[in-house]
Design a protein around this motif. Sequence first.
Motif, short mmCIF file in Angstrom:
data_model
loop_
_atom_site.label_atom_id
_atom_site.label_comp_id
_atom_site.label_asym_id
_atom_site.label_seq_id
_atom_site.Cartn_x
_atom_site.Cartn_y
_atom_site.Cartn_z
N ASN A 9 66.70 -57.63 114.77
CA ASN A 9 65.37 -58.26 114.76
C ASN A 9 65.14 -59.13 116.00
OD1 ASN A 9 66.32 -58.59 111.47
ND2 ASN A 9 64.55 -57.32 111.99
N VAL A 10 65.52 -58.63 117.16
CA VAL A 10 65.40 -59.42 118.39
C VAL A 10 63.97 -59.39 118.92
CG1 VAL A 10 66.04 -59.53 120.84
CG2 VAL A 10 67.80 -59.18 119.08
N THR A 11 63.41 -60.58 119.10
CA THR A 11 62.11 -60.74 119.73
C THR A 11 62.28 -61.65 120.93
OG1 THR A 11 60.84 -60.41 117.69
CG2 THR A 11 59.76 -61.64 119.45
N MET A 12 61.69 -61.24 122.06
CA MET A 12 61.70 -62.05 123.28
C MET A 12 60.26 -62.30 123.68
SD MET A 12 63.91 -63.51 125.29
CE MET A 12 63.00 -64.93 125.91
N GLN A 13 59.84 -63.55 123.57
CA GLN A 13 58.46 -63.92 123.83
C GLN A 13 58.40 -64.91 124.98
OE1 GLN A 13 56.11 -64.85 120.35
NE2 GLN A 13 54.68 -66.14 121.49
N PHE A 14 57.54 -64.65 125.96
CA PHE A 14 57.31 -65.56 127.08
C PHE A 14 55.90 -66.11 126.95
CE2 PHE A 14 60.28 -62.29 128.51
CZ PHE A 14 61.32 -63.04 129.01
N GLY A 15 55.80 -67.39 126.54
CA GLY A 15 54.48 -67.93 126.29
C GLY A 15 53.83 -67.17 125.15
N GLY A 16 52.68 -66.55 125.44
CA GLY A 16 52.00 -65.75 124.42
C GLY A 16 52.29 -64.27 124.53
N VAL A 17 53.16 -63.88 125.46
CA VAL A 17 53.45 -62.46 125.71
C VAL A 17 54.76 -62.07 125.04
CG1 VAL A 17 53.87 -60.70 127.45
CG2 VAL A 17 52.20 -62.51 127.89
N ILE A 18 54.72 -61.04 124.21
CA ILE A 18 55.92 -60.54 123.56
C ILE A 18 56.45 -59.37 124.37
CG2 ILE A 18 56.88 -59.49 121.48
CD1 ILE A 18 54.80 -60.93 119.85
N ALA A 19 57.61 -59.56 125.02
CA ALA A 19 58.20 -58.52 125.84
C ALA A 19 59.07 -57.57 125.02
CB ALA A 19 59.05 -59.14 126.96
N VAL A 20 59.76 -58.10 124.02
CA VAL A 20 60.54 -57.29 123.07
C VAL A 20 60.15 -57.75 121.68
CG1 VAL A 20 62.84 -56.75 122.20
CG2 VAL A 20 62.47 -56.96 124.65
N ASN A 21 59.81 -56.79 120.82
CA ASN A 21 59.23 -57.12 119.54
C ASN A 21 60.07 -56.59 118.38
OD1 ASN A 21 57.54 -57.86 117.45
ND2 ASN A 21 55.84 -56.54 118.06
N ASN A 22 60.84 -57.49 117.74
CA ASN A 22 61.58 -57.18 116.52
C ASN A 22 62.47 -55.94 116.70
OD1 ASN A 22 62.17 -57.91 113.83
ND2 ASN A 22 60.86 -56.28 113.05
N LEU A 23 63.28 -55.95 117.74
CA LEU A 23 64.12 -54.81 118.08
C LEU A 23 65.45 -54.86 117.33
CD1 LEU A 23 64.84 -52.33 119.80
CD2 LEU A 23 65.62 -53.91 121.59
N SER A 24 65.76 -53.78 116.63
CA SER A 24 67.05 -53.62 115.97
C SER A 24 67.64 -52.28 116.40
CB SER A 24 66.91 -53.65 114.44
OG SER A 24 66.49 -54.93 113.99
N LEU A 25 68.90 -52.32 116.85
CA LEU A 25 69.58 -51.09 117.24
C LEU A 25 71.08 -51.28 117.17
CD1 LEU A 25 70.80 -51.60 120.35
CD2 LEU A 25 68.44 -51.17 120.99
N GLU A 26 71.81 -50.17 117.19
CA GLU A 26 73.27 -50.21 117.14
C GLU A 26 73.85 -49.23 118.15
OE1 GLU A 26 74.56 -49.40 113.19
OE2 GLU A 26 73.77 -51.28 112.35
N VAL A 27 74.98 -49.62 118.75
CA VAL A 27 75.72 -48.75 119.66
C VAL A 27 77.15 -48.69 119.14
CG1 VAL A 27 76.48 -48.36 122.03
CG2 VAL A 27 74.25 -49.44 121.61
N ASN A 28 77.64 -47.49 118.89
CA ASN A 28 78.97 -47.33 118.30
C ASN A 28 80.03 -47.04 119.35
OD1 ASN A 28 78.00 -47.63 115.58
ND2 ASN A 28 77.24 -45.53 115.68
#
Length: 299
Positions: A9-28
Amino acid sequence: MKNVLKMENVTMQFGGVIAVNNLSLEVNEGEIVSLIGPNGAGKTTAFNVVTGVYAPTNGAVWFNGINIAQNYPHGKMKKLYAGTDAGKFKKRIEPTPDKITKLGIARTFQNIRLWKSQTVFTNVLIAKHLRRTSNVFSATFRLNWKEEKRQRQETEELLKILGLYEVRNELCTSLPYGLQRRLEIARALATEPSLLLLDEPAAGMNPQETAELTAFIKKIRDDFHLTVFMIEHHMDLVMDISDRIYVLNFGALIASGTPVQIQNNPTVIEAYLGENDDENDSINDSEQALIENVSTEGE
């Protein structure tokens, strides 16, 4: 299969801009996983969160089962936050990039970032210093000479394995572009990672160099027992080398799956091509490659 990297659930927000929105992933473990998407989709921002360049605005990152980064909206961001899951995470873990690298995560960059005034050998040797045990005192009085000798030998061996030994005394800027890319990977490998992040390794390469890079990435994955997480726009490389693929668009995950599944995913195709537009029907090489791969699979 052991999970090496997990973004939750990674979100990266700069001010009012969301660059990454609720990202979930896995690498095995042992996989080559690609992260693709149109320009500005948030791919490099996701890499920067994993490697400690950015602390996520919200969400968590796990490496080999250890929670290495975590955050939640606080301070001014508590009011500005426009993402989801604001109340899910309760603590802050914000390691610096050097600490992330020591854990076993190394990366390359979209734009080559070699030490331009240094030789090929020195570029790799400096990266080796991450694993040094000496301090200022022992280094000053040369008490660490055994360790220094060992690291120089390890650097020479690494350059031999990666085909850079013959140019070890050359300035890195004198190398052809493809070898500079290879040197940047060698420098990352010198930190002894178990997870290698490659940010557009084929950028600026011609088809022959790209084909050589494809074989090279497979080789280092096998020889160094690595897990590889890669951002790339060259669809031929992505489809040939990836075990699984994640697709971002406007910061959000829109698809994941095997290369065949991604090639035939209409949401992915639309994200790359957009709506039909009679006034502008030109497409870039990556988009064309995606179409050609889809057509080939359909034959």
